[in-house]
Design an enzyme around this catalytic site. Structure first.
Site, PDB file in Angstrom:
ATOM      1  N   HIS A   1      62.551  22.035  39.352  1.00 52.19           N
ATOM      2  CA  HIS A   1      62.509  21.799  40.633  1.00 52.19           C
ATOM      3  C   HIS A   1      63.854  22.503  40.953  1.00 52.19           C
ATOM      4  O   HIS A   1      64.019  22.898  42.187  1.00 52.19           O
ATOM      5  CB  HIS A   1      62.442  20.417  41.027  1.00 52.19           C
ATOM      6  CG  HIS A   1      62.437  20.044  42.228  1.00 52.19           C
ATOM      7  ND1 HIS A   1      61.402  20.797  43.317  1.00 52.19           N
ATOM      8  CD2 HIS A   1      63.328  19.377  43.162  1.00 52.19           C
ATOM      9  CE1 HIS A   1      61.872  20.248  44.448  1.00 52.19           C
ATOM     10  NE2 HIS A   1      62.987  19.333  44.566  1.00 52.19           N
TER      11      HIS A   1
ATOM     12  N   ASP B   1      63.538  26.034  41.181  1.00 54.36           N
ATOM     13  CA  ASP B   1      62.976  26.552  42.022  1.00 54.36           C
ATOM     14  C   ASP B   1      63.345  26.491  43.646  1.00 54.36           C
ATOM     15  O   ASP B   1      63.144  27.466  44.435  1.00 54.36           O
ATOM     16  CB  ASP B   1      61.481  25.640  42.007  1.00 54.36           C
ATOM     17  CG  ASP B   1      60.766  25.940  43.030  1.00 54.36           C
ATOM     18  OD1 ASP B   1      59.948  27.234  43.040  1.00 54.36           O
ATOM     19  OD2 ASP B   1      60.160  25.162  44.046  1.00 54.36           O
TER      20      ASP B   1
END
Length: 107
Positions: A76, A79
């Site tokens: 995450h 990202d």
């Protein structure tokens, strides 16, 4: 929270603030306030730099032999870093377009 989780949350927080600043830069440009737009881009770059430094810390740790459990939180964080880079590029291009459009409109 410590170690890998803390570094990941530092990345997520920093690049999230960067994305917000880049969006604010586009909004300022849409209103013709290029001074504010430039300030928001600079602010975003500062936040992004903090996130990048935290990411570099992870890379350095791994290069020095530390094992990282690459879980969802790290995915995450990375990202979000990539998303911030994309928003920055979009902001640069949108600001250029706003400037051209406003010049053509005589503003």
């Amino acid at each position: 929270m410590e170690g890998l989780e803390l570094i990941c949350f530092n990345i997520i927080s920093s690049v999230g603030m960067a994305k917000s600043s880049y969006v604010e830069a586009m909004r300022a440009a849409a209103k013709g306030d290029y001074e504010e737009s430039a300030a928001k881009m600079k602010e975003g770059d500062g936040y992004y730099s903090k996130g990048h430094d935290a990411h570099l810390e992870l890379l350095s740790n791994e290069a020095n032999g530390a094992e990282l459990n690459a879980g969802v939180i790290l995915m995450h964080a990375e990202d979000q870093m990539m998303a911030a880079e994309t928003v920055r590029l979009m902001a640069e291009e949108n600001i250029k377009l706003y400037r051209k459009i406003q010049e053509l409109e005589g503003r």
